[in-house]
Design an enzyme around this catalytic site. Structure first.
Site, short mmCIF file in Angstrom:
data_model
loop_
_atom_site.label_atom_id
_atom_site.label_comp_id
_atom_site.label_asym_id
_atom_site.label_seq_id
_atom_site.Cartn_x
_atom_site.Cartn_y
_atom_site.Cartn_z
N HIS A 384 0.79 -1.24 0.00
CA HIS A 384 0.00 0.00 0.00
C HIS A 384 0.82 1.27 0.00
O HIS A 384 0.28 2.34 0.28
CB HIS A 384 -0.90 0.04 1.23
CG HIS A 384 -2.11 -0.81 1.13
ND1 HIS A 384 -3.29 -0.37 0.58
CD2 HIS A 384 -2.33 -2.10 1.49
CE1 HIS A 384 -4.19 -1.34 0.62
NE2 HIS A 384 -3.63 -2.41 1.16
N LYS A 575 -8.77 14.03 3.80
CA LYS A 575 -7.90 12.84 3.83
C LYS A 575 -6.99 13.00 5.03
O LYS A 575 -6.93 14.07 5.63
CB LYS A 575 -7.09 12.74 2.54
CG LYS A 575 -6.37 14.05 2.16
CD LYS A 575 -5.62 13.95 0.85
CE LYS A 575 -6.48 13.93 -0.38
NZ LYS A 575 -6.47 12.68 -1.09
N ARG A 576 -6.27 11.95 5.40
CA ARG A 576 -5.31 12.09 6.49
C ARG A 576 -4.32 13.22 6.20
O ARG A 576 -4.02 13.49 5.04
CB ARG A 576 -4.54 10.77 6.70
CG ARG A 576 -5.33 9.74 7.47
CD ARG A 576 -5.73 10.21 8.85
NE ARG A 576 -4.59 10.23 9.75
CZ ARG A 576 -4.37 9.34 10.70
NH1 ARG A 576 -5.22 8.36 10.92
NH2 ARG A 576 -3.31 9.42 11.47
N LYS A 581 0.80 14.30 0.93
CA LYS A 581 -0.50 14.62 0.33
C LYS A 581 -0.61 16.12 0.01
O LYS A 581 -1.48 16.54 -0.74
CB LYS A 581 -1.63 14.17 1.26
CG LYS A 581 -1.76 12.64 1.37
CD LYS A 581 -2.84 12.25 2.37
CE LYS A 581 -3.00 10.75 2.57
NZ LYS A 581 -3.80 10.10 1.52
N THR A 685 -8.39 6.51 -2.54
CA THR A 685 -9.75 6.04 -2.81
C THR A 685 -10.73 7.19 -2.64
O THR A 685 -11.82 7.17 -3.22
CB THR A 685 -10.15 4.89 -1.88
OG1 THR A 685 -9.87 5.28 -0.52
CG2 THR A 685 -9.41 3.60 -2.22
N LYS A 689 -14.29 8.30 -4.73
CA LYS A 689 -15.59 8.67 -4.14
C LYS A 689 -16.06 10.01 -4.71
O LYS A 689 -17.24 10.20 -4.99
CB LYS A 689 -15.48 8.79 -2.61
CG LYS A 689 -15.06 7.50 -1.90
CD LYS A 689 -14.69 7.81 -0.44
CE LYS A 689 -13.88 6.69 0.18
NZ LYS A 689 -13.23 7.11 1.45
C1 LIG Z 1 -11.94 7.27 1.68
C2 LIG Z 1 -11.47 7.71 3.01
C3 LIG Z 1 -10.11 7.95 3.24
C4 LIG Z 1 -9.07 7.81 2.15
O1 LIG Z 1 -8.92 9.08 1.50
P1 LIG Z 1 -7.70 9.36 0.50
O2 LIG Z 1 -8.08 10.67 -0.10
O3 LIG Z 1 -7.71 8.27 -0.50
O4 LIG Z 1 -6.48 9.42 1.31
C5 LIG Z 1 -9.70 8.36 4.49
N1 LIG Z 1 -10.60 8.54 5.48
C6 LIG Z 1 -11.92 8.34 5.30
C7 LIG Z 1 -12.84 8.57 6.43
C8 LIG Z 1 -12.41 7.91 4.07
O5 LIG Z 1 -13.71 7.69 3.91
#
Ligand SMILES: *Cc1c(COP(=O)(O)O)cnc(C)c1O
Length: 840
Positions: A384, A575-576, A581, A685, A689
């Site tokens: 990952h 995101k985190r 990032k 991911t 979304k």
């Molecule tokens: C989808 C999701 C992530 C992943 O987000 P990335 O933009 O791909 O890092 C992290 N936290 C939550 C709560 C999510 O639903």
């Protein structure tokens, strides 16, 4: 409605042997699917499980009774599927993951079981607004971010596609911390998610596994055969908690089994009886600490002994559970690869490899070579990351103390592996050192990714670019040594949660246009391409987006007291928080816009109104990430309060980004920020979304952004920044961030404004570490991509000015993102790795 008290007939208390009682052999059929039936079941649960009458019940009682009722409807199928999984003896998947970021369960389970309307009406008949109960559910936050959410999407798809499978993981008593802000700085609060009851889980203390730790190994003579065995120094009980994982509208209910640590009672009772109560409690605490908290780290190594204990604890329990409960007693373990594939979700569960070897060789008496041949077919590994610092290593010293037998097994695996490497490549010591599972520097340690690669039948990356870089940059020697072992499976997200549940308006519109069926066959969204040219459809689509924005506005008002302005573009980065990032790049964009207005060079009236929404947790020990959170909040306070801005820029940072918030924010977004440095984000991911919610992406050529752009088309995606080869070339040439600072006036103004203390009440020291990090270090090349990012944002403004064209692009994003269903990911895993056909 006189429904206050309508118990069903109690089952007769009978002393007859279970199997001879007619009720005991009759299949569980479940309650009737009618509003009246649902009401009866609900009131039963309220009365008999919660012990309250409707009139005196608390909202939490009602929520729990509702959850129990949904469970009741799923129960018959669950029991049937468990029975069939044992009976059919088909090959199945054991998904091993240290994290499952599940999100709320109620709506998902109602949807899967087609109970949403019935339950809503039934609650109304009892005078209850089901929405009020929805709000009470605490989401199980048993994961950090993308990796844990991926595991949750995958078990949903596995159930929906009728693949025999079990998810295995840890039942952390405290999940990911709850984030609050005090003066703009992150404060972590414990996530006591179990406090008000956890209606979706079924504990099975009788099925506990005993897990050993520490101790020593010894050699012994077994009728002329020299064998080894492990004598653990202490043990912990692993108690399984089962969760239903219902498939969507297919009657299938799979299982997620999470392990909880309980002290083995024997030894502490001894201490207790000896009168040392404190010591007895200490021993218990020590054992139970194993499943106490989720490590709130996100792609950084965490060399904590407890974390290794957690990893071994859950994989050992899972392997034993599978061998004991899924195979018949006379099963020939030589055939194990025909029955199971253990999928390793990153390196966290890799200690399962030596554990299976130990079971086969030490406990089952199998020969090493036979056991190794089996093991190599029973595991597959998903990587990952691309960040070298995120590749897990365990010091030999720690591993040898905690799991002495496993260390011996790892050494032998490594010896045989390196012998094979020598045979193939000769005594190329450099190569041998580079490929060894045991690293010598900075301390002697086990490279878990290497162990997983050697043991796994397949190794996959999580997006095309990531898999390519994995082969070329991270594990090139292994790719050469094992032709055909490396493959790609691009991540996906479940359309049930992220379209049907999170975006019901869009879901209805799609169904209206394309008919039902797309929820389990997401490529059908292609059919929307034609509708993108239909003005009437565009108007409806735009209205759905507007409604989602109003809904988000309501949520943020109630949750955080924020007011979202009408008519703004919603520009979202959730995101985190991680430097790779590049939330900092987003901050520099905002500061650039603000500085233009504040300096009087730009008229506020000429600025496209935008609301910037951030959501991000930082690992508690990640100092720079926490500083960036502080800066975002500080910039927000200043920008939002400055009258010169005339309300045209707004920065909102709701705390505690989690799945529940994601489900509200993402469907409302216009612009999706996916701006990592090329070559750093494995897949992402969140990006998927957003595209499935009709947000347009501004993004780098990184992770799955590459595939999103290829699919939606360049006209419907705002690409910027260096490519991965350009990043490499700049590093090779010698990257000097200060050159970019000197050369770009806008960049200089933005950084100078931050450095001036304008966002810290005049105090120049508060954000000085961020400024000097950017100017003199900037590992993730924020400054190098700044100009390109600002230019792309200008293109975004221009595109947004034509609302109808924007909506058309937005529709095309939805239409062309069907590929990113996690159902497709699972199909790829089945075809390329697992070879586990659905069992219908
Ligand atoms: C989808 C999701 C992530 C992943 O987000 P990335 O933009 O791909 O890092 C992290 N936290 C939550 C709560 C999510 O639903």
């Amino acid at each position: 409605m006189p429904l206050e008290h309508t118990p069903t007939t109690a089952a007769p208390a009978s002393a007859a042997p279970v199997a001879t009682h007619p009720l005991a052999v009759a299949p569980v059929t479940g309650p009737p699917s009618s509003v009246d039936g649902f009401v009866r079941e609900f009131l039963n649960n309220l009365n008999y499980e919660q012990g309250v009458a409707l009139s005196s019940s608390s909202p939490n009682d009602r929520y729990l009774a509702l959850a129990y009722t949904v469970r009741d409807y799923l129960m018959a199928r669950w029991l049937e599927d468990q029975r069939r999984q044992r009976e059919v003896q088909a090959k199945g998947v054991c998904y091993l993951s240290a994290e499952y970021l599940l999100g709320r369960q109620l709506d998902n389970n109602l949807l899967a079981a087609r109970l949403t309307d019935i339950a809503t009406e039934a609650m109304a008949a009892c005078g209850i607004d089901i929405d009020d109960l929805r709000q009470l559910e605490v989401e199980p936050g048993l994961g950090n971010g993308g990796l844990g959410r991926l595991a949750a999407c995958f078990i949903d798809s596995l159930a929906t596609m009728s693949v025999p499978s079990t998810g295995y993981g840890l039942r952390y008593e405290y999940g990911i911390f709850r984030q609050t802000f005090v003066d703009g700085e992150q404060i972590e609060q414990p996530d006591a998610w179990l406090t008000l009851g956890s209606p979706w889980e079924f504990p099975h203390p009788e099925a506990a596994q005993t897990i050993g730790f520490g101790g020593y190994t010894e050699k012994y003579d077994d009728e002329g055969v020299a064998r080894s065995r492990w004598v653990p120094g202490w043990t912990v009980q692993a108690v399984p908690y089962n969760y239903m994982v219902p498939g969507y509208h297919n009657g299938r209910v799979n299982t997620l089994r999470l392990w909880s640590a309980v002290a083995s009672s024997a030894f502490d009772l001894r201490i207790f009886n000896a009168g040392d109560y404190a010591e007895a409690v200490r021993a218990q605490t020590f054992a139970e600490n194993i499943s106490k908290v989720l490590y709130p780290e996100d792609s950084t190594p965490q060399g904590k002994e407890l974390r290794l204990q957690q990893q071994y604890f859950f994989v050992a329990a899972s392997i034993h559970d599978f061998l004991e409960h899924s195979l018949s007693p006379d099963f020939d373990l030589a055939n194990l690869p025909d029955r199971v594939i253990f999928q390793l979700n990153d390196t966290h569960p890799v200690i399962a490899v030596p554990e299976l070897m130990r079971v086969l060789v030490d406990e089952k008496g199998m020969k090493w070579d036979a056991a190794w041949a089996i093991t190599q077919q029973c595991f597959a590994y998903t990587c990952h990351t691309l960040l070298p610092e995120a590749l897990e290593m365990w010091s030999v010293d720690l591993l040898g103390r905690l799991l002495p037998r496993h260390l011996e097994i790892i050494y032998r695996i490594n010896d045989e592996f390196l012998a094979a490497v020598r045979e193939r490549f000769g005594d190329d010591e450099m190569r041998i050192r580079n490929m060894s599972i045991i690293a010598d520097f900075p301390e002697r340690s086990v490279r878990m990714a290497f162990l997983a690669t050697v043991a796994g039948a397949k190794v996959n990356g999580v997006a095309e670019l990531h898999s390519q870089l994995l082969r070329e940059k991270v594990l090139p020697d292994f790719d050469e040594f094992y032709p055909g072992k490396f493959t790609n499976v691009t991540n996906g997200v479940t359309p049930r949660r992220f379209v049907r549940l999170a975006n019901p308006g869009l879901a209805s519109l799609i169904t209206e246009a394309l008919g039902a069926g797309w929820t389990v066959d997401l490529e059908r969204l292609r059919g929307l391409e034609a509708f993108a040219e239909d003005p009437e459809f565009r108007a409806k689509f735009a209205e759905v987006k507007a409604a989602n924005k109003r809904r988000l506005s309501d949520v943020l008002r109630t949750r955080d007291g924020f007011e979202v302005s009408d008519g703004h573009m919603l520009d979202v980065m959730v995101k985190r928080l991680h430097e790779y990032k590049r939330q900092m790049l987003k901050v520099l964009h905002i500061v650039t816009l603000y500085e233009g207005i504040a300096s009087g060079r730009v008229a506020a009236a000429d600025v496209q109104p935008r609301t910037f929404i951030f959501g991000a947790k930082a690992a508690p020990g990640y100092v720079m990430a926490k500083r960036i959170i502080h800066l975002i909040n500080a910039v927000g306070s200043v920008v939002n309060a400055d009258p010169r801005v005339e309300g045209r820029l707004q920065v909102l940072f709701p705390p505690n980004y989690n799945v529940t918030l994601a489900e509200r924010v993402i469907p409302a977004a216009d612009l999706s920020e996916q701006i990592s440095l090329a070559g750093k984000e494995a897949s992402g991911t969140g990006n998927m979304k957003f595209a499935l919610s009709g947000a347009l992406t501004i993004g780098t050529d990184d992770g799955a952004n590459v595939e999103i752009r290829q699919l939606v088309g360049d006209d419907n995606f705002f690409l910027f920044g260096m490519t991965e080869p350009e990043v490499e070339a700049l590093w090779a040439k010698g990257y000097k961030p200060s050159d970019f600072y000197q050369a770009d006036e806008g960049l200089r103004r933005a950084i100078d404004l931050i450095a001036s203390g304008a966002f810290s009440g005049g105090d120049r020291s508060t954000f000085e570490p961020i400024v000097s990090n950017l100017l003199y270090d900037d590992r993730f090349m924020v400054l190098a991509d700044y100009a390109s990012y600002i230019a792309a944002q200008a293109r975004v403004d221009a595109a947004y000015a034509d609302q109808d064209a924007w909506t058309r692009s937005s529709i095309l994003n939805v239409a062309r993102s069907g590929f990113f269903s996690s159902d497709r990911s699972i199909r790829d895993y089945i075809d390329r790795i697992w070879h586990t056909p659905p069992v219908l």
